[in-house]
Scaffold this active site. Structure first.
Site, PDB file in Angstrom:
ATOM      1  N   GLY A 179       0.838  -1.189   0.000  1.00 54.47           N
ATOM      2  CA  GLY A 179       0.000   0.000   0.000  1.00 54.47           C
ATOM      3  C   GLY A 179       0.876   1.243   0.000  1.00 54.47           C
ATOM      4  O   GLY A 179       2.096   1.172  -0.175  1.00 54.47           O
TER       5      GLY A 179
ATOM      6  N   HIS B 132       1.076  26.163 -21.152  1.00 50.73           N
ATOM      7  CA  HIS B 132       2.159  25.445 -21.826  1.00 50.73           C
ATOM      8  C   HIS B 132       3.484  26.158 -21.568  1.00 50.73           C
ATOM      9  O   HIS B 132       3.533  27.385 -21.624  1.00 50.73           O
ATOM     10  CB  HIS B 132       1.902  25.392 -23.328  1.00 50.73           C
ATOM     11  CG  HIS B 132       3.026  24.778 -24.109  1.00 50.73           C
ATOM     12  ND1 HIS B 132       3.222  23.418 -24.169  1.00 50.73           N
ATOM     13  CD2 HIS B 132       4.029  25.357 -24.832  1.00 50.73           C
ATOM     14  CE1 HIS B 132       4.285  23.173 -24.911  1.00 50.73           C
ATOM     15  NE2 HIS B 132       4.798  24.325 -25.341  1.00 50.73           N
TER      16      HIS B 132
END
Length: 469
Positions: A181, A448
């Site tokens: 986990g 971007h």
């Protein structure tokens, strides 16, 4: 006689202290009871100090990869004691911050063991002295602790829980991690980056089993590529320790049992709720497999008694506890006539994050769960290798996967692997909270160059419109 309050919170972890602050903000006379350190396990021994350790291992990893960036580093090394000291310093700083917040919000703090003794009453015991506290409302936020294996009791020397692994007496040379986990994988990542030979065993047929199957498969390959020995469908049958190390009897996927040597073992097989000795029997508070039973407003079956965080069950996450703390405090305040607007908890919109390398983050349904629930789905997937910023960072390992309901365009789930995805996942969480469909996500302008463009491309890919792949 007893001290009188509108609200007493038992436990000062990320759920408890947040609940106390929100209650105080709403004008409630509030107290908090803590048996150890303000901030609870998360701040002192969990979420925060582990991220400090992982930051050190991340930098050490990059030091060793310097040549890839046109840089030179001579003989990179580390001082384990200093790495641990930095982590403890971060925890101490935040503990002091919570202490300051208690004073700022005029919250009374009692240190000691708190126990319900009757309706609206709590006894706090410290060094044999008992202080009785009365409150119209009580929030139980006692958290949880690491689960032991019956044949592998943690000793802090050779067999560790997460707490021991944060303050290691020595650097492991050959480490066995039982459980894949978030806790197990994070420590596996840390110690692997710091030079230990790491083996991870997982009883289920894939690692990180709560994640989407594509994430599990990708991480198996990624961690193996880093040099870890990852073994799904594998269990530990017995462990013996001595001054030199650990001998583990391991049953592999083929059913064969082998005896293997390790220097240390980390047991990361789940948690146990802290419900003992807090007086649940005094009020007959309902439990389910040890966890307290609550509704969407964090109420137990007993009027005036609320419960939040790990003690109430999955998901066992600090941010879930904090959010529940706000909900409980606002629900209590509203009942006392304050201007509060509580909302019901929606566990479907709680993100999960694992801070290994590469990082993992997700929210909502996996593809398999969505199909099991009867949805006809559209799935988009976009690899980091198609993202300019990821390539520029030298972090082109990873992908973003989105799952949509074909009929309505609802974002059912999002699953991410790669650099900084634990920061990026919140974009999808906000989208789900606002009930955003694929249309709004497609029409959103992503800056971007950013890694977040991969999130946009994944949505486009689900509808056959991806640009860069």
């Amino acid at each position: 006689m007893s001290d009188q309050f509108d609200l007493v919170v038992l436990g000062s972890g990320p759920g408890g202290y947040v609940a106390a602050i929100r209650a105080a903000q709403l004008g409630l006379k509030t107290a908090i009871v803590e048996r150890e350190s303000l901030g609870g396990i998360c701040l002192n021994w969990g979420c925060i100090p582990t991220k400090a350790l992982l930051r050190s291992s991340e930098i050490y990893h990059y030091m060793q990869q310097a040549e890839k960036y046109g840089l030179s580093v001579e003989k990179p090394g580390f001082d384990l004691a200093k790495v641990v000291a930095r982590s403890r310093g971060v925890a101490k700083q935040l503990n002091q911050g919570v202490t300051g917040l208690m004073k700022k919000n005029k919250i009374t703090v009692y240190f000691g063991d708190g126990k319900l003794t009757g309706k609206d009453t709590l006894a706090v015991t410290k060094d044999g002295q008992v202080t009785n506290v009365s409150a119209k409302n009580i929030i139980l936020a006692t958290g949880a602790r690491a689960r032991d294996l019956p044949f592998a009791k943690a000793d802090g020397q050779r067999i560790w829980t997460y707490r021991h692994a944060m303050t290691p007496p020595e650097m492991p040379t050959k480490l066995l991690v039982i459980g894949s986990g978030a806790i197990g994988i994070e420590f596996a990542s840390f110690y692997n980056d710091m030079g230990a030979a790491v083996t991870v065993v997982e009883m289920l047929d894939r690692i990180m089993p709560v994640e989407d199957a594509d994430v599990s498969e990708f991480m198996l390959k990624a961690l193996t590529k880093q040099g870890m020995d990852i073994r799904p469908s594998t269990g530990v049958q017995a462990i013996k320790t001595d001054a030199k190390g650990v001998t583990a009897e391991i049953k592999g996927a083929d059913g064969k049992i082998t005896s293997e040597e390790f220097s240390h073992v980390i047991v990361a097989v789940g948690i146990v709720p802290n419900t003992e000795a807090i007086g649940l029997e005094a009020l007959n508070i309902a439990t389910d497999r040890g966890h307290l039973v609550t509704d969407a407003f964090c109420r137990t079956n007993v009027p005036g008694v609320y419960a939040i965080g790990d003690v109430t069950g999955a998901p066992w996450l600090a941010h879930k506890a904090s959010h529940e703390g706000v909900i409980a405090a606002e629900h209590i305040a509203q009942a006392l006539g304050k201007n509060a607007h509580p909302h019901a908890m929606d566990k479907a919109n709680i993100p999960g994050c694992t801070y290994c390398h590469p990082q993992v983050a997700s929210v909502g349904m996996t593809e398999a769960k969505a199909k099991e629930a009867g949805y006809k789905v559209k799935v988009g997937k976009f690899p980091f290798i198609g993202n300019g910023k990821a390539i520029a960072l030298g972090e082109a390992e990873g992908f973003v996967k989105t799952v949509f309901d074909e009929a309505t365009g609802e974002l059912l789930g999002a699953h991410m692997v790669g650099a900084e995805v634990t920061e990026l996942i919140q974009g999808y969480v906000v989208g789900r909270t606002l009930e955003t469909t694929e249309v709004e996500l497609m029409q959103t302008v992503f800056a971007h160059p950013t890694i977040s463009e991969a999130m946009h491309e994944s949505v486009l890919a689900a509808y056959g419109r991806a640009i860069h792949i």
